[in-house]
Scaffold this motif. Sequence first.
Motif, short mmCIF file in Angstrom:
data_model
loop_
_atom_site.label_atom_id
_atom_site.label_comp_id
_atom_site.label_asym_id
_atom_site.label_seq_id
_atom_site.Cartn_x
_atom_site.Cartn_y
_atom_site.Cartn_z
N ALA A 60 0.83 -1.21 0.00
CA ALA A 60 0.00 0.00 0.00
C ALA A 60 0.86 1.25 0.00
O ALA A 60 0.51 2.25 -0.65
N VAL A 61 1.98 1.22 0.71
CA VAL A 61 2.88 2.37 0.71
C VAL A 61 3.54 2.52 -0.65
O VAL A 61 3.61 3.62 -1.22
N VAL A 62 4.04 1.41 -1.20
CA VAL A 62 4.72 1.45 -2.50
C VAL A 62 3.81 2.03 -3.57
O VAL A 62 4.26 2.83 -4.42
N GLU A 63 2.55 1.68 -3.51
CA GLU A 63 1.59 2.17 -4.50
C GLU A 63 1.51 3.70 -4.50
O GLU A 63 1.27 4.33 -5.54
N LYS A 64 1.75 4.33 -3.36
CA LYS A 64 1.63 5.78 -3.23
C LYS A 64 2.93 6.52 -3.54
O LYS A 64 2.94 7.76 -3.55
N ALA A 86 7.76 -3.39 -4.77
CA ALA A 86 8.77 -2.43 -5.20
C ALA A 86 9.32 -2.80 -6.57
O ALA A 86 9.50 -1.94 -7.44
N GLU A 87 9.61 -4.07 -6.76
CA GLU A 87 10.18 -4.51 -8.04
C GLU A 87 9.21 -4.26 -9.18
O GLU A 87 9.61 -3.80 -10.26
N LYS A 88 7.93 -4.55 -8.96
CA LYS A 88 6.93 -4.33 -9.99
C LYS A 88 6.82 -2.86 -10.36
O LYS A 88 6.51 -2.52 -11.51
N LYS A 89 7.11 -1.97 -9.40
CA LYS A 89 7.02 -0.54 -9.68
C LYS A 89 8.34 0.04 -10.15
O LYS A 89 8.47 1.24 -10.36
N GLY A 90 9.34 -0.82 -10.33
CA GLY A 90 10.63 -0.35 -10.85
C GLY A 90 11.52 0.29 -9.80
O GLY A 90 12.40 1.09 -10.14
N ILE A 91 11.31 -0.06 -8.53
CA ILE A 91 12.08 0.54 -7.44
C ILE A 91 13.13 -0.46 -6.95
O ILE A 91 12.82 -1.60 -6.62
N ASN A 316 16.85 -6.85 -5.05
CA ASN A 316 15.91 -7.15 -6.12
C ASN A 316 16.50 -6.68 -7.44
O ASN A 316 17.60 -6.13 -7.50
N ARG A 317 15.78 -6.89 -8.51
CA ARG A 317 16.27 -6.53 -9.84
C ARG A 317 15.10 -5.98 -10.64
O ARG A 317 14.50 -6.67 -11.47
N PRO A 318 14.69 -4.73 -10.37
CA PRO A 318 13.53 -4.18 -11.06
C PRO A 318 13.83 -3.94 -12.54
O PRO A 318 14.97 -3.72 -12.94
N ARG A 319 12.79 -3.98 -13.31
CA ARG A 319 12.92 -3.65 -14.74
C ARG A 319 12.77 -2.15 -14.88
O ARG A 319 11.67 -1.61 -14.75
N VAL A 320 13.90 -1.47 -15.08
CA VAL A 320 13.88 -0.01 -15.15
C VAL A 320 14.46 0.45 -16.49
O VAL A 320 15.12 -0.30 -17.18
#
Length: 320
Positions: A60-64, A86-91, A316-320
């Motif tokens: 919920a925090v990451v979403e904001k 976080a990873e899904k959001k690219g963080i 993690n390894r976000p897709r950025v």
Amino acid sequence: MMMKIVISDDRFGWNDEEEQAFSGFSAELVVADCHTEPDVIAACADADAILLNQAPVTAAVVEKLRRCRVISRYGIGYDNVDIRAAEKKGIWVTNVPGYCTEEVAEHALGMLLCCVRRIPFKDRGVRRGGWNLNQPIRRMSGRTLGILGFGATGRAFWEKVQGFGFSRILVCDPSIERKLLPGMFGEAASFDDVIGCSDFISLHLPLREDTRHIINRRTIANMKDGAIIINTSRGPVINEDDLIEALNTGKLGAAGLDVFEREPLPPSSPLIGMDNVILTDHSAYYSQEAVSILKTRTAMNARDVLEGRVPKTAVNRPRV
């Protein structure tokens, strides 16, 4: 636009290392006091980087988080961060492994010695005017030590106990065969062997689904009567209610606990009134040297991401 870096919850009271790490970097450094999800959202929604202590960063925090590129955790563990969200959001999420290896190993050893020799109990008794405070105490030499987890801190603890005269040192870890040093005393063992054969058990486990409550009523029942448990890893690896029951009945002789299922430890916890328990405030990591390293590396992890580099200790390894 100037970047914004938020220290979500400051534990230390100074920010010299962070300011030095961001020297020459165009960013505003803000120190917040976050304890809840709404606190984090209010302080960090427009942050480009979060330097995180113990505040919760849930899905919920990451979403904001509108601009965040990195959540840089002060410490080794990161169980207060929803890594997948976080990873899904690219963080990026980063941590600081290894900064306090020696401190945690020393703290675990100190707790073991205090539990065996009943030093805090005797200290309290003498201060109250007592003397000849003899209780059943058995020597450590000739007995069996078990170590659960053989990462950096478990290994450092193992190295420090080599001269204590244990008859056996049992070590349980999936990769133990590759990690035992030749010429040093210790043997790889299964979890059940460590639990069933050890007089003293020191926990050096990460918190995962398979380690949560790994010490519970069933596993305690398989321990030796009077066994001593030391935990400097993560509180929830022990089912606290089951531990309290075993300490009250005498199934376990003592426990040294630096970490707890709820932190800070609630004033209502039965552990507070127990003479066979040593309590410290999740401070096994602490020395002045370790904290300075921690603060510098946490800030540099964030700076690496903000300047377009892959951080040195990403989890993690976000897709950025």
